[in-house]
Design a protein around this motif. Structure first.
Motif, PDB file in Angstrom:
ATOM      1  N   SER A   1      56.698  66.667  40.977  1.00  0.00           N
ATOM      2  CA  SER A   1      55.717  65.728  41.522  1.00  0.00           C
ATOM      3  C   SER A   1      54.335  66.022  40.951  1.00  0.00           C
ATOM      4  O   SER A   1      54.085  67.124  40.437  1.00  0.00           O
TER       5      SER A   1
ATOM      6  N   TYR B   1      49.700  69.882  39.950  1.00  0.00           N
ATOM      7  CA  TYR B   1      48.362  70.207  40.442  1.00  0.00           C
ATOM      8  C   TYR B   1      48.313  71.652  40.928  1.00  0.00           C
ATOM      9  O   TYR B   1      47.379  72.397  40.600  1.00  0.00           O
ATOM     10  N   ASP B   2      49.305  72.051  41.704  1.00  0.00           N
ATOM     11  CA  ASP B   2      49.335  73.420  42.244  1.00  0.00           C
ATOM     12  C   ASP B   2      49.384  74.451  41.126  1.00  0.00           C
ATOM     13  O   ASP B   2      48.727  75.503  41.199  1.00  0.00           O
TER      14      ASP B   2
ATOM     15  N   GLN C   1      51.865  66.745  42.634  1.00  0.00           N
ATOM     16  CA  GLN C   1      51.395  67.885  43.413  1.00  0.00           C
ATOM     17  C   GLN C   1      51.899  69.200  42.824  1.00  0.00           C
ATOM     18  O   GLN C   1      51.177  70.209  42.813  1.00  0.00           O
TER      19      GLN C   1
ATOM     20  N   GLN D   1      43.233  64.543  38.870  1.00  0.00           N
ATOM     21  CA  GLN D   1      42.772  64.967  40.191  1.00  0.00           C
ATOM     22  C   GLN D   1      41.986  66.275  40.114  1.00  0.00           C
ATOM     23  O   GLN D   1      40.925  66.421  40.718  1.00  0.00           O
TER      24      GLN D   1
ATOM     25  N   ALA E   1      47.979  64.896  37.828  1.00  0.00           N
ATOM     26  CA  ALA E   1      47.492  66.169  38.368  1.00  0.00           C
ATOM     27  C   ALA E   1      46.221  66.604  37.648  1.00  0.00           C
ATOM     28  O   ALA E   1      45.264  67.081  38.283  1.00  0.00           O
TER      29      ALA E   1
END
Length: 290
Positions: free
Chosen positions: A64, A69-70, A66, A103, A100
Motif C-alpha cells: 500500500s 510511506y512508513d 502507507q 505525501q 508515498a
C-alpha cells in the motif's frame, strides 16, 4: 553522503545481499483467496508446495502507499533515497511508491528521493541495484545515479523461460488465447519484459530443447561484447537447472560478473517452479532494436 537504496520484493534480492548492501525491501503480498501474507512469510520452497497441494491459485498484491510511506519515513532525512521498483506494467507498486513520496515530501520538502520504474522484475531489478551499488562505490551523487539508472531502463532486457505458462494465464498476465495456441502446438514460449514493462511473448519455439538453446542464443543477438557487462539469472526453486544454464552462459559469453538468485514467492506465483529469468543490458535500446 550516505545513499539509501530501497526496493520491493519483486526484486528477489537474496537476504545476504540485502544485509551486505543495506538494501531496504518493501514486501509485496501473496493471497490465497481471503488469506493474505507478506511475501517474506514464505520460503519459495514452502510457497510452491502450498501452490501444488492447494485448491486456491495465489495472486500477488502491491504494498500500500502507507507501506512505502512508513519505509521512506523511517530513513534518516539527510540520506537521499533511490528506490528501484517492480515494473509499473505488471504491478501498482511503482504508483503506490509515488503516492508515498508525494505525501512525505509535502511534510518534509527537504528530502531527496528518486523512484525508478525498472519496467522489469526479478533479475532485472537485481541488475539495476548492482549498477547503483557500483556507482555508490565510486562516490557518485544520488542525482547522478538516478539519472544513470533512468537512462539504462530502455536497454534492460529481461527474458523468461518457464516450465509452464499456466500460472501466467491464471494470474491474468498472459492471454488464454496465446496459452491455448502454445499448448495445442507443443510450442514453448520465450517471454520478455516489453518496452512498456509488461510480460509478452518474445518468440515461439517448438520443443523444450530448442527453446533452451534459443534462450541462450538470444544473448548474443543483444550483446556483441559482454566482457564489461553484468549478467543475472534467477530461478524458480531450480538451482541445479540454473547452474547448468549458467555453465552454458559462461562457456559462450565472457561476462564481467554473473549473479544468481532464487525467485521469491511474488515472482514464483506467476513464473512457477523451474522458471529461468535472465537479465542484461542490451547494446541497443528497445526503440533502436525495432
Amino acid at each position: 553522503m550516505t545513499i539509501q537504496l530501497t526496493t520491493d520484493s519483486g526484486a528477489d534480492v537474496p537476504k545476504h545481499l540485502q544485509a551486505a548492501r543495506d538494501i531496504k525491501v518493501v514486501p509485496l503480498f501473496v493471497r490465497f483467496g481471503e488469506e493474505q501474507y507478506k511475501s517474506e512469510d514464505f520460503t519459495t520452497k514452502d510457497f510452491l508446495e502450498r501452490v501444488s497441494t492447494g485448491k486456491v491459485f495465489p495472486h500477488s498484491a502491491a504494498p500500500s502507499p502507507q507501506d512505502y510511506y512508513d519505509t521512506f519515513k523511517a530513513i534518516d532525512p539527510s540520506h537521499p533515497i533511490i528506490h528501484i521498483s517492480l515494473s509499473s506494467g505488471v504491478s501498482a507498486s511503482y504508483n503506490h511508491a509515488i503516492m508515498a513520496k508525494t505525501q512525505l515530501l509535502e511534510e518534509e520538502p527537504g528530502r531527496e528521493m528518486y523512484l525508478i520504474d525498472t519496467k522489469s522484475a526479478s533479475s532485472g531489478m537485481i541488475l539495476m541495484l548492482e549498477d547503483a551499488v557500483q556507482m555508490m562505490e565510486q562516490n557518485a551523487s544520488a542525482k547522478d545515479i538516478a539519472h544513470h539508472l533512468e537512462s539504462r531502463v530502455p536497454y534492460l532486457r529481461t527474458v523468461f523461460l518457464l516450465e509452464t505458462i499456466d500460472n501466467l494465464i491464471s494470474g491474468g498476465r498472459l492471454s488464454r488465447a496465446k496459452g491455448a495456441i502454445a499448448k495445442t502446438l507443443n510450442v514453448k514460449l520465450i517471454l520478455h519484459a516489453s518496452e512498456e514493462g509488461k510480460i509478452d511473448v518474445l518468440e515461439k519455439v517448438r520443443g523444450a530443447k530448442k527453446a533452451h538453446r534459443r534462450f541462450h542464443e538470444l544473448i548474443g543477438e543483444y550483446i556483441k561484447d559482454p566482457a564489461e557487462k553484468v549478467f543475472v539469472m534467477t530461478h524458480g526453486y531450480a538451482k541445479e537447472k540454473c547452474d547448468n544454464a549458467l555453465d552454458k552462459v559462461r562457456a559462450r559469453y565472457p561476462f564481467k560478473h554473473i549473479h544468481q538468485a532464487e525467485t521469491g514467492p511474488v515472482i514464483a506465483a506467476h513464473a512457477g517452479k523451474g522458471a529461468l529469468v535472465m537479465s542484461f543490458f542490451s547494446d541497443l535500446s528497445h526503440e533502436e532494436k525495432k
